[in-house]
Motif scaffolding. Structure first.
Motif, PDB file in Angstrom:
ATOM      1  N   ARG A  92       0.850  -1.207   0.000  1.00 55.95           N
ATOM      2  CA  ARG A  92       0.000   0.000   0.000  1.00 55.95           C
ATOM      3  C   ARG A  92       0.875   1.244   0.000  1.00 55.95           C
ATOM      4  O   ARG A  92       0.942   1.983   0.974  1.00 55.95           O
ATOM      5  CB  ARG A  92      -0.912   0.004   1.226  1.00 55.95           C
ATOM      6  N   ALA A 117      -1.927   3.527  -2.988  1.00 57.67           N
ATOM      7  CA  ALA A 117      -2.926   3.862  -1.968  1.00 57.67           C
ATOM      8  C   ALA A 117      -3.171   5.362  -1.882  1.00 57.67           C
ATOM      9  O   ALA A 117      -4.238   5.797  -1.440  1.00 57.67           O
ATOM     10  CB  ALA A 117      -2.488   3.331  -0.610  1.00 57.67           C
ATOM     11  N   CYS A 210      -6.389   7.015  -7.258  1.00 56.85           N
ATOM     12  CA  CYS A 210      -6.284   6.902  -5.808  1.00 56.85           C
ATOM     13  C   CYS A 210      -6.506   8.287  -5.210  1.00 56.85           C
ATOM     14  O   CYS A 210      -6.465   9.295  -5.925  1.00 56.85           O
ATOM     15  CB  CYS A 210      -4.903   6.369  -5.413  1.00 56.85           C
ATOM     16  N   VAL A 274      -8.923   2.729   2.393  1.00 56.11           N
ATOM     17  CA  VAL A 274      -8.399   2.485   1.059  1.00 56.11           C
ATOM     18  C   VAL A 274      -7.373   1.356   1.111  1.00 56.11           C
ATOM     19  O   VAL A 274      -6.531   1.364   1.986  1.00 56.11           O
ATOM     20  CB  VAL A 274      -7.753   3.768   0.489  1.00 56.11           C
TER      21      VAL A 274
END
Length: 274
Positions: A92, A117, A210, A274
């Motif tokens: 991430r 992320a 993102c 997320v």
């Protein structure tokens, strides 16, 4: 910080890790700008490594990732970075890119959709072709003669005053420049502009899939970075925050403000799961 070496076919790339080992947490990945090295993010590594896993690199041909032939593209940077993150088991990444580092982050997101992320742009600009007039791309391809015509003493002064608004920021940039010497600095800078123009001319979507945040120094005088950020915000709706008392290297000029903005952004990501 712990130093690591990542081998490539062209040379070795140096990067540093710090902070807790937590595979499930966001990892902050700091990407310095053109000709800058990992020390550009010293204040961020020191601040965030208490709570987040952190990585910062010297991009190929920068800092301690030298010698390295100037034969790479922006995509090559993104591919090498992807290899480093895979090696470190980062799932991430939050890519925090200053200037050129912001372009690297966009190339990364384009090549590896769904893997990022979060993205924090610091004094960078969009890569989408629609933002650029033809003359500006052409100008990016022809900077070598201009750089080589400027005396090194004057170039160091322009480089430090053009990127920073504070004495500390200017001094740090001057130190980074002096590590190269005139010829190496000019060659690296002009290659950077060339690979940027190639990436823009590729006319790829460079979709940012993102959460994202734009940070830009209120006194940023590097090219058209300020107008680009205004348009980026207007066209794509990405939140834009002006960093007070800061130039192009705003994370060095005003680290407390920038760190606070990144912290709030990270909290919003955690809140969205997320």
């Amino acid at each position: 910080m712990e130093k690591h070496i990542y081998p490539t076919e062209s040379g070795t790339v140096s990067y540093w890790t710090a902070g807790p080992r937590n595979p499930g947490a966001c990892t902050l990945v700091f990407l310095p700008g053109l000709t800058a090295d990992h020390t550009l993010f010293d204040a961020q590594m020191a601040h965030f490594s208490h709570t987040y896993p952190c990585i910062v690199w010297d991009a190929p041909a920068h800092g301690e990732s030298r010698p390295y032939p100037l034969d790479f593209s922006l995509d090559d940077y993104a591919l090498i970075l992807h290899g480093i993150l895979a090696k470190e088991n980062v799932s991430r990444p939050v890519l925090v890119g200053q200037s050129l580092g912001g372009y690297v982050a966009q190339a990364y997101a384009d090549l590896f959709p769904g893997e990022v992320a979060g993205f924090v742009s610091i004094d960078s600009a969009p890569l989408k072709r629609s933002y650029y007039p033809k003359w500006e791309i052409a100008a990016l391809r022809h900077t070598k003669g201009m750089y080589l015509s400027i005396p090194w003493r004057l170039l160091r002064r322009w480089g430090s005053f053009g990127t920073a608004a504070t004495p500390h920021g200017r001094a740090q940039m001057r130190v980074m420049m002096e590590r190269y010497g005139r010829r190496d600095y000019c060659e690296l800078a002009t290659h950077g502009y060339l690979m940027l123009s190639d990436a823009i001319d590729a006319c790829r979507p460079y979709t940012i899939d993102c959460p994202a945040l734009l940070l830009c120094g209120e006194y940023d005088r590097a090219g058209d970075v300020r107008p680009f950020n205004k348009k980026w915000n207007e066209v794509e709706g990405i939140p834009l925050v002006w960093v007070p008392r800061a130039g192009h290297n705003s994370n060095v000029d005003n680290p407390e403000f920038v760190n606070n903005q990144i912290e709030q952004f990270l909290h919003s990501i955690d809140g969205e799961n997320v």
